[in-house]
Design a protein around this motif. Structure first.
Motif, PDB file in Angstrom:
ATOM      1  N   ARG A 143       0.814  -1.166  -0.010  1.00 31.63           N
ATOM      2  CA  ARG A 143      -0.137   0.001  -0.296  1.00 31.63           C
ATOM      3  C   ARG A 143       0.920   1.232  -0.010  1.00 31.63           C
ATOM      4  O   ARG A 143       0.361   2.354  -0.214  1.00 31.63           O
ATOM      5  N   ASN A 144       2.104   1.263   0.378  1.00 26.99           N
ATOM      6  CA  ASN A 144       3.092   2.351   0.202  1.00 26.99           C
ATOM      7  C   ASN A 144       3.560   2.859  -1.007  1.00 26.99           C
ATOM      8  O   ASN A 144       4.363   3.729  -1.052  1.00 26.99           O
ATOM      9  N   GLN A 145       3.245   1.823  -1.794  1.00 23.08           N
ATOM     10  CA  GLN A 145       3.892   2.338  -3.500  1.00 23.08           C
ATOM     11  C   GLN A 145       3.051   3.281  -4.113  1.00 23.08           C
ATOM     12  O   GLN A 145       1.951   3.511  -3.754  1.00 23.08           O
ATOM     13  N   LEU A 146       3.554   3.626  -5.383  1.00 22.37           N
ATOM     14  CA  LEU A 146       2.704   4.561  -6.004  1.00 22.37           C
ATOM     15  C   LEU A 146       1.211   3.883  -6.427  1.00 22.37           C
ATOM     16  O   LEU A 146       1.336   2.698  -6.635  1.00 22.37           O
ATOM     17  N   ALA A 147       0.445   4.787  -6.541  1.00 18.79           N
ATOM     18  CA  ALA A 147      -0.913   4.299  -7.092  1.00 18.79           C
ATOM     19  C   ALA A 147      -1.019   4.203  -8.722  1.00 18.79           C
ATOM     20  O   ALA A 147       0.234   4.623  -9.137  1.00 18.79           O
ATOM     21  N   SER A 148      -2.006   4.087  -9.238  1.00 17.14           N
ATOM     22  CA  SER A 148      -2.026   3.671 -10.358  1.00 17.14           C
ATOM     23  C   SER A 148      -1.828   4.987 -11.471  1.00 17.14           C
ATOM     24  O   SER A 148      -2.116   6.033 -10.614  1.00 17.14           O
ATOM     25  N   VAL A 149      -1.847   5.125 -12.313  1.00 18.66           N
ATOM     26  CA  VAL A 149      -1.499   6.314 -13.251  1.00 18.66           C
ATOM     27  C   VAL A 149      -3.007   6.817 -13.382  1.00 18.66           C
ATOM     28  O   VAL A 149      -3.203   8.310 -13.314  1.00 18.66           O
ATOM     29  N   GLU A 150      -4.007   6.020 -13.581  1.00 21.25           N
ATOM     30  CA  GLU A 150      -5.072   6.486 -13.840  1.00 21.25           C
ATOM     31  C   GLU A 150      -5.807   6.753 -12.117  1.00 21.25           C
ATOM     32  O   GLU A 150      -5.573   6.653 -11.291  1.00 21.25           O
ATOM     33  N   ALA A 151      -7.156   7.409 -12.337  1.00 18.73           N
ATOM     34  CA  ALA A 151      -7.935   7.743 -11.128  1.00 18.73           C
ATOM     35  C   ALA A 151      -8.094   6.680 -10.275  1.00 18.73           C
ATOM     36  O   ALA A 151      -8.499   5.479 -10.579  1.00 18.73           O
ATOM     37  N   GLY A 152      -7.674   7.046  -9.087  1.00 19.11           N
ATOM     38  CA  GLY A 152      -8.123   6.003  -7.951  1.00 19.11           C
ATOM     39  C   GLY A 152      -6.905   5.318  -7.287  1.00 19.11           C
ATOM     40  O   GLY A 152      -5.902   5.244  -7.814  1.00 19.11           O
ATOM     41  N   ALA A 153      -7.072   5.102  -5.927  1.00 20.32           N
ATOM     42  CA  ALA A 153      -5.901   4.518  -5.073  1.00 20.32           C
ATOM     43  C   ALA A 153      -6.680   3.227  -4.391  1.00 20.32           C
ATOM     44  O   ALA A 153      -6.644   3.572  -2.988  1.00 20.32           O
ATOM     45  N   VAL A 154      -7.335   2.450  -5.068  1.00 19.83           N
ATOM     46  CA  VAL A 154      -7.999   1.457  -4.483  1.00 19.83           C
ATOM     47  C   VAL A 154      -7.315   0.851  -3.257  1.00 19.83           C
ATOM     48  O   VAL A 154      -8.030   0.660  -1.977  1.00 19.83           O
ATOM     49  N   LEU A 155      -6.297   0.141  -3.390  1.00 24.02           N
ATOM     50  CA  LEU A 155      -5.398  -0.609  -2.524  1.00 24.02           C
ATOM     51  C   LEU A 155      -5.219   0.404  -1.124  1.00 24.02           C
ATOM     52  O   LEU A 155      -5.272  -0.228   0.109  1.00 24.02           O
ATOM     53  N   ALA A 156      -4.632   1.470  -1.569  1.00 18.69           N
ATOM     54  CA  ALA A 156      -4.617   2.391  -0.189  1.00 18.69           C
ATOM     55  C   ALA A 156      -5.842   2.861   0.262  1.00 18.69           C
ATOM     56  O   ALA A 156      -5.776   2.958   1.978  1.00 18.69           O
ATOM     57  N   ASP A 157      -6.965   3.104  -0.040  1.00 19.00           N
ATOM     58  CA  ASP A 157      -8.008   3.552   0.219  1.00 19.00           C
ATOM     59  C   ASP A 157      -8.723   2.338   1.333  1.00 19.00           C
ATOM     60  O   ASP A 157      -9.035   2.427   2.374  1.00 19.00           O
ATOM     61  N   ILE A 158      -8.473   1.016   0.903  1.00 11.49           N
ATOM     62  CA  ILE A 158      -8.660  -0.193   1.564  1.00 11.49           C
ATOM     63  C   ILE A 158      -8.064  -0.228   2.860  1.00 11.49           C
ATOM     64  O   ILE A 158      -8.419  -0.157   4.165  1.00 11.49           O
ATOM     65  N   CYS A 159      -6.625  -0.387   2.718  1.00 11.58           N
ATOM     66  CA  CYS A 159      -5.731  -0.470   3.959  1.00 11.58           C
ATOM     67  C   CYS A 159      -6.168   0.788   4.820  1.00 11.58           C
ATOM     68  O   CYS A 159      -5.636   0.461   6.226  1.00 11.58           O
ATOM     69  N   ASP A 160      -5.876   2.085   4.383  1.00  9.38           N
ATOM     70  CA  ASP A 160      -5.815   2.936   5.365  1.00  9.38           C
ATOM     71  C   ASP A 160      -7.417   3.010   6.100  1.00  9.38           C
ATOM     72  O   ASP A 160      -7.459   3.667   7.285  1.00  9.38           O
ATOM     73  N   ASN A 161      -8.395   2.426   5.708  1.00  9.41           N
ATOM     74  CA  ASN A 161      -9.624   2.317   6.374  1.00  9.41           C
ATOM     75  C   ASN A 161      -9.853   0.780   6.827  1.00  9.41           C
ATOM     76  O   ASN A 161     -10.895   0.598   7.388  1.00  9.41           O
ATOM     77  N   ALA A 162      -8.735   0.170   7.218  1.00 14.51           N
ATOM     78  CA  ALA A 162      -8.900  -1.381   7.395  1.00 14.51           C
ATOM     79  C   ALA A 162      -9.443  -1.433   9.092  1.00 14.51           C
ATOM     80  O   ALA A 162     -10.545  -2.278   9.299  1.00 14.51           O
TER      81      ALA A 162
END
Length: 573
Positions: free
Chosen positions: A294-313
């Motif tokens: 989850r600490n890596q760069l998010a996708s180039v396109e819109a959204g940071a799905v993995l980070a959103d999930i982990c940050d709200n776990a």
């Protein structure tokens, strides 16, 4: 307030269009549409109306408009009569939710699909408790320390149809999921279980394939289960089946994928739209396991799905296990120590560590500009690619190419990959003039997709002469090599140097990271962490202390409503 926003011509055209089709247009609508478009272009899924920019840069010739409202109440009052702005569920170009998030309708729709797909599976029990402990004990014996986290990850994967395993490089994500898959096959008994492995890019798919094979070889499994473990890995686009002419995917809500279990590696690279399409194409009872950092760069396109999930776990009913012990890096690893300080935002401590000389696997070098930089870089590239220049076969060339790589955050400029690749080509061309036998094959990275050839954006190969025909060789995800005439390939570019974004899903023994001489909007803590963790044994960083430290202090936080929806357990706002 946020930083300044630079509206693009696309943002201007979209805002003009929205105002033109609305029966009650106003300047506030124009600004809202422009900001929503701009946010989507910068990787956000929505624009928060609370987040008024300090300054807004407009293209020239833009007519003057009244400034945007200063608070949410004024925004709501102004947008209330506009028929192009609706509440969640409305079929309008713009969606404004109760918290002040303004979405493009398509982004709102994708976010709803992802939230619904995750919550549906997160709340569905998958294995009866009476069988759980016995099954876990067979593959994850009770121990102390890091193995307990792997057991926790397995428990989550068995008791939920959606789970996440996050961790840095070498923390055992793939080894853990290999055991989980064996465990699922064991629990299934004689019932058939179709398992599918996928990743966002061809390179990431190949690495997952190799990692699963290695992990399987290390496990002491019954032959029957070992034979049932999957070996093939697909890119997500290939799995869904892109319809080139009609658009969209062949597999969707009306034509579901047949798999019972789906494992997706490098999930941080999966954007919101692709995740929505993937979850929509799965059966409701299919099990999903996401792997990623989850600490890596998010996708180039819109959204940071993995980070959103982990940050709200901690707040959401979504099972996330964060693996912490690295089996690749020991206590004497500078790469591990540096990446930890980068993640923590400790810019001063990270720089002190990097230039202290205490660790042999990390090296800092301040660099000058102009001719001095070019001379130093050409020498470093010549030394770094030494084994590559001496390779005599495609197998040797591809292996040597993975042993060293130059990375840069930028494409253009003196320290961008375009110039760095030019310098590499110039260096090896000069060496070839001195020694005709020293010219290395040209590395190439595919930048487009060709589904007939099975070549995808991010695939890396080497250009070599094959009996008088210019041929490009690639590693085959299933093992061995495959080759194509250079005239059949989709678009590509020279790949001595890669952008950090393009390096995601890859690992190299040694990395040379070239930072720009001044701050850029692409520089961030996440980018630096991603670059450092591409190196398995050594990384050398060139740049200035000021840019290095500012990069660590700058985080990329993407605006999204996904985490809040998952925490609330409500997909309908």
């Amino acid at each position: 307030m946020s930083d300044s926003i630079k509206l693009t011509p696309l943002d201007i055209h979209f805002a003009d269009f929205i105002v033109r089709i609305d029966r009650n247009p106003c300047d506030e609508l124009w600004w809202g549409a422009a900001f929503a478009s701009n946010s989507a272009g910068r990787g956000h899924t929505c624009y928060n109306l609370f987040d008024l920019p300090e300054t807004t840069l407009l293209p020239q010739l833009q007519t003057a408009r009244n400034p945007p409202p200063a608070d949410l109440v004024q925004w709501r009052e102004a947008l209330q009569p506009c028929d192009t702005v609706g509440t969640p569920g409305a079929y309008t170009p713009l969606i404004l939710d109760r918290t002040g998030r303004l979405y493009l309708h398509r982004c709102w729709g994708y976010e709803q699909q992802v939230a619904a797909g995750i919550m549906l599976r997160s709340q569905t029990p998958a294995v009866e408790d009476s069988h759980l402990e016995a099954a876990l004990n067979r593959y994850f014996p009770v121990q102390c320390g890091a193995v307990d986290l792997q057991r926790t990850a397995a428990r989550m994967a068995l008791t939920h149809r959606f789970s996440v395993i996050s961790g840095g490089p070498g923390t055992g994500k793939t080894a853990t999921v290999a055991r989980i898959l064996a465990l699922l096959l064991d629990v299934a008994g004689d019932s058939p279980l179709e398992i599918t492995l996928a990743a966002p890019t061809g390179k990431a798919a190949m690495r997952l394939h190799q990692s699963i094979l290695q992990a399987t070889d290390r496990l002491e499994l019954p032959d029957g289960i070992k034979q049932l473990l999957p070996s093939g890995v697909s890119t997500i686009h290939r799995l869904l089946g892109v319809r080139v002419r009609r658009g969209g995917f062949r597999h969707n809500r009306d034509n579901r994928l047949s798999c019972d279990v789906l494992v997706v590696d490098e999930a941080s690279m999966v954007d919101l739209q692709l995740m929505a399409s993937l979850l929509e194409a799965l059966r409701d009872d299919a099990r999903v396991i996401l792997l990623g950092d989850r600490n890596q760069l998010a996708s180039v396109e819109a959204g940071a799905v993995l980070a959103d999930i982990c940050d709200n776990a901690n707040k959401a009913a979504v099972p996330v296990t964060q693996l912490t012990k690295s089996y690749r890096f020991g206590d004497d690893s500078g790469i591990a120590a540096l990446s930890q300080r980068i993640n923590s935002g400790e810019s001063a401590a990270a720089f002190e560590l990097l230039q202290s000389g205490r660790y042999a696997d990390i090296l800092w070098r301040p660099v000058q500009s102009g001719n001095a930089f070019e001379k130093d870089f050409c020498l470093a590239a010549s030394n770094g690619y030494d084994s590559y220049t001496r390779a005599t076969s495609p197998v040797e060339s591809l292996a040597a190419l993975n042993s060293f790589r130059v990375l840069s955050p930028l494409r253009s400029g003196p320290r961008g990959i375009e110039n760095l690749n030019r310098l590499c080509e110039k260096t090896f061309s000069s060496e070839h003039k001195k020694n005709p036998h020293s010219s290395p094959p040209m590395p190439i990275m595919i930048t487009g997709n060709n589904y007939e050839l099975g070549l995808f954006n991010g695939d890396t190969g080497v250009v070599m002469d094959n009996y008088g025909v210019t041929t490009v060789w690639f590693e085959n995800p299933e093992g061995g090599l495959r080759h194509f005439s250079i005239h059949r390939l989709p678009p590509g570019e020279t790949a001595f140097a890669l952008t950090v974004h393009k390096s995601q899903g890859s690992e190299f023994d040694r990395v040379l990271l070239i930072l720009p001489d001044q701050m850029s909007e692409v520089l961030s803590r996440e980018l630096l962490y991603t670059a450092v963790t591409r190196a398995k044994s050594h990384i050398e960083i060139w740049g200035s202390e000021e840019v290095f430290r500012q990069t660590i202090e700058r985080r990329i936080l993407r605006t999204s409503g996904l985490g809040e929806q998952l925490a609330a357990g409500d997909q309908h706002d």
